[in-house]
Design a protein around this motif. Structure first.
Motif, PDB file in Angstrom:
ATOM      1  N   LEU A  79      11.821  -1.083   2.497  1.00 25.03           N
ATOM      2  CA  LEU A  79      10.780  -0.476   1.680  1.00 25.03           C
ATOM      3  C   LEU A  79      10.323   0.799   2.362  1.00 25.03           C
ATOM      4  CD1 LEU A  79       9.015  -0.891  -0.897  1.00 25.03           C
ATOM      5  CD2 LEU A  79       7.265  -1.840   0.628  1.00 25.03           C
ATOM      6  N   GLN A  80      10.692   1.936   1.786  1.00 30.39           N
ATOM      7  CA  GLN A  80      10.239   3.227   2.284  1.00 30.39           C
ATOM      8  C   GLN A  80       8.873   3.516   1.679  1.00 30.39           C
ATOM      9  OE1 GLN A  80      11.704   5.406   4.551  1.00 30.39           O
ATOM     10  NE2 GLN A  80       9.731   6.474   4.397  1.00 30.39           N
ATOM     11  N   MET A  81       7.874   3.706   2.520  1.00 31.66           N
ATOM     12  CA  MET A  81       6.496   3.885   2.096  1.00 31.66           C
ATOM     13  C   MET A  81       6.052   5.294   2.465  1.00 31.66           C
ATOM     14  SD  MET A  81       5.279   0.237   3.717  1.00 31.66           S
ATOM     15  CE  MET A  81       3.604   0.301   3.120  1.00 31.66           C
ATOM     16  N   ASN A  82       5.815   6.118   1.460  1.00 33.05           N
ATOM     17  CA  ASN A  82       5.405   7.501   1.658  1.00 33.05           C
ATOM     18  C   ASN A  82       4.000   7.721   1.118  1.00 33.05           C
ATOM     19  OD1 ASN A  82       8.036   8.235   2.659  1.00 33.05           O
ATOM     20  ND2 ASN A  82       8.753   8.361   0.533  1.00 33.05           N
ATOM     21  N   SER A  83       3.388   8.816   1.555  1.00 36.43           N
ATOM     22  CA  SER A  83       2.046   9.189   1.095  1.00 36.43           C
ATOM     23  C   SER A  83       1.080   8.017   1.187  1.00 36.43           C
ATOM     24  CB  SER A  83       2.118   9.720  -0.342  1.00 36.43           C
ATOM     25  OG  SER A  83       2.965  10.849  -0.429  1.00 36.43           O
ATOM     26  N   LEU A  84       1.070   7.383   2.330  1.00 36.83           N
ATOM     27  CA  LEU A  84       0.280   6.168   2.498  1.00 36.83           C
ATOM     28  C   LEU A  84      -1.214   6.449   2.404  1.00 36.83           C
ATOM     29  CD1 LEU A  84       2.433   4.511   5.244  1.00 36.83           C
ATOM     30  CD2 LEU A  84       1.804   3.432   3.074  1.00 36.83           C
ATOM     31  N   LYS A  85      -1.924   5.491   1.832  1.00 30.87           N
ATOM     32  CA  LYS A  85      -3.357   5.563   1.624  1.00 30.87           C
ATOM     33  C   LYS A  85      -4.041   4.415   2.353  1.00 30.87           C
ATOM     34  CE  LYS A  85      -2.596   7.307  -3.076  1.00 30.87           C
ATOM     35  NZ  LYS A  85      -2.848   7.058  -4.525  1.00 30.87           N
ATOM     36  N   PRO A  86      -5.325   4.569   2.684  1.00 28.20           N
ATOM     37  CA  PRO A  86      -6.032   3.465   3.352  1.00 28.20           C
ATOM     38  C   PRO A  86      -5.957   2.155   2.568  1.00 28.20           C
ATOM     39  CG  PRO A  86      -7.313   5.457   3.538  1.00 28.20           C
ATOM     40  CD  PRO A  86      -6.153   5.782   2.633  1.00 28.20           C
ATOM     41  N   GLU A  87      -5.946   2.216   1.251  1.00 28.54           N
ATOM     42  CA  GLU A  87      -5.874   1.000   0.455  1.00 28.54           C
ATOM     43  C   GLU A  87      -4.521   0.304   0.522  1.00 28.54           C
ATOM     44  OE1 GLU A  87      -6.200   4.426  -2.663  1.00 28.54           O
ATOM     45  OE2 GLU A  87      -6.840   4.047  -0.594  1.00 28.54           O
ATOM     46  N   ASP A  88      -3.526   0.934   1.153  1.00 32.23           N
ATOM     47  CA  ASP A  88      -2.250   0.276   1.400  1.00 32.23           C
ATOM     48  C   ASP A  88      -2.299  -0.649   2.610  1.00 32.23           C
ATOM     49  OD1 ASP A  88      -0.832   1.572  -0.740  1.00 32.23           O
ATOM     50  OD2 ASP A  88      -0.667   3.364   0.511  1.00 32.23           O
ATOM     51  N   THR A  89      -3.386  -0.608   3.365  1.00 29.44           N
ATOM     52  CA  THR A  89      -3.514  -1.448   4.551  1.00 29.44           C
ATOM     53  C   THR A  89      -3.460  -2.919   4.173  1.00 29.44           C
ATOM     54  OG1 THR A  89      -4.809   0.203   5.759  1.00 29.44           O
ATOM     55  CG2 THR A  89      -5.027  -2.090   6.458  1.00 29.44           C
ATOM     56  N   ALA A  90      -2.553  -3.663   4.791  1.00 27.99           N
ATOM     57  CA  ALA A  90      -2.359  -5.076   4.477  1.00 27.99           C
ATOM     58  C   ALA A  90      -1.279  -5.634   5.388  1.00 27.99           C
ATOM     59  CB  ALA A  90      -1.942  -5.260   3.014  1.00 27.99           C
ATOM     60  N   ILE A  91      -1.133  -6.946   5.364  1.00 29.47           N
ATOM     61  CA  ILE A  91       0.060  -7.577   5.910  1.00 29.47           C
ATOM     62  C   ILE A  91       1.103  -7.587   4.802  1.00 29.47           C
ATOM     63  CG2 ILE A  91       1.059  -9.634   6.937  1.00 29.47           C
ATOM     64  CD1 ILE A  91      -1.699 -10.392   7.941  1.00 29.47           C
ATOM     65  N   TYR A  92       2.283  -7.090   5.116  1.00 29.26           N
ATOM     66  CA  TYR A  92       3.369  -7.011   4.152  1.00 29.26           C
ATOM     67  C   TYR A  92       4.383  -8.113   4.424  1.00 29.26           C
ATOM     68  CZ  TYR A  92       1.742  -2.584   2.271  1.00 29.26           C
ATOM     69  OH  TYR A  92       0.999  -1.607   1.649  1.00 29.26           O
ATOM     70  N   TYR A  93       4.729  -8.851   3.385  1.00 25.01           N
ATOM     71  CA  TYR A  93       5.674  -9.952   3.463  1.00 25.01           C
ATOM     72  C   TYR A  93       6.859  -9.683   2.545  1.00 25.01           C
ATOM     73  CZ  TYR A  93       1.541 -12.538   5.136  1.00 25.01           C
ATOM     74  OH  TYR A  93       0.415 -12.948   5.812  1.00 25.01           O
ATOM     75  N   CYS A  94       8.030 -10.120   2.942  1.00 19.68           N
ATOM     76  CA  CYS A  94       9.129 -10.151   1.995  1.00 19.68           C
ATOM     77  C   CYS A  94       9.341 -11.587   1.537  1.00 19.68           C
ATOM     78  CB  CYS A  94      10.424  -9.552   2.557  1.00 19.68           C
ATOM     79  SG  CYS A  94      11.125 -10.352   4.008  1.00 19.68           S
ATOM     80  N   GLY A  95       9.772 -11.727   0.301  1.00 20.93           N
ATOM     81  CA  GLY A  95      10.016 -13.028  -0.285  1.00 20.93           C
ATOM     82  C   GLY A  95      11.338 -13.057  -1.021  1.00 20.93           C
TER      83      GLY A  95
END
Length: 126
Positions: A81-97
């Motif tokens: 997962l390429q994550m660009n232009s990150l914002k504070p609201e993107d803050t989280a624990i990211y899981y794959c399923g």
């Protein structure tokens, strides 16, 4: 029973980029639809992006469209997962399923998975 291991999280400033990777063992990634999900403190887990079993269909939650890109590498057996232009609201624990219930040609779902990784922390802050 697949094993899913996420990596690539970290601390980044707003507007920055990170690349997350989900390594899948036990089966080839094409056996499953793979999704990225995230959970922020005090909030429910939400689906962020997914790729279907054939690799021909992807889906994104509205808030990340145009900023995140999901891709699959069959040789490495990973989904990134390429994550660009990150914002504070993107803050989280990211899981794959991993989702094995769908047919190969079915669109992937941001609402289900049967197997999960341990998660990787993404923090977007100045």
């Amino acid at each position: 029973q697949p094993q899913l291991v996420e990596s690539g999280g970290g601390l980044v400033q707003p507007g920055g980029s990170l690349r997350l990777s989900c390594a899948v063992s036990g089966r080839t990634v094409g056996y499953y639809a793979i999704g990225w999900f995230r959970q922020a403190p005090g909030k429910e887990r939400e689906g962020v992006s997914c790729i279907n079993r054939s690799g021909g269909n992807t889906n994104y939650v509205e808030s990340v469209k145009g900023r995140f890109i999901i891709s699959r590498d069959g040789a490495k057996n990973t989904v990134d997962l390429q994550m660009n232009s990150l914002k504070p609201e993107d803050t989280a624990i990211y899981y794959c399923g991993a989702d094995f219930l769908l047919e190969s040609s079915d669109p992937c779902s941001l609402n289900e998975a049967q197997f999960w990784g341990q998660g990787t922390q993404v923090t977007v802050s100045s």
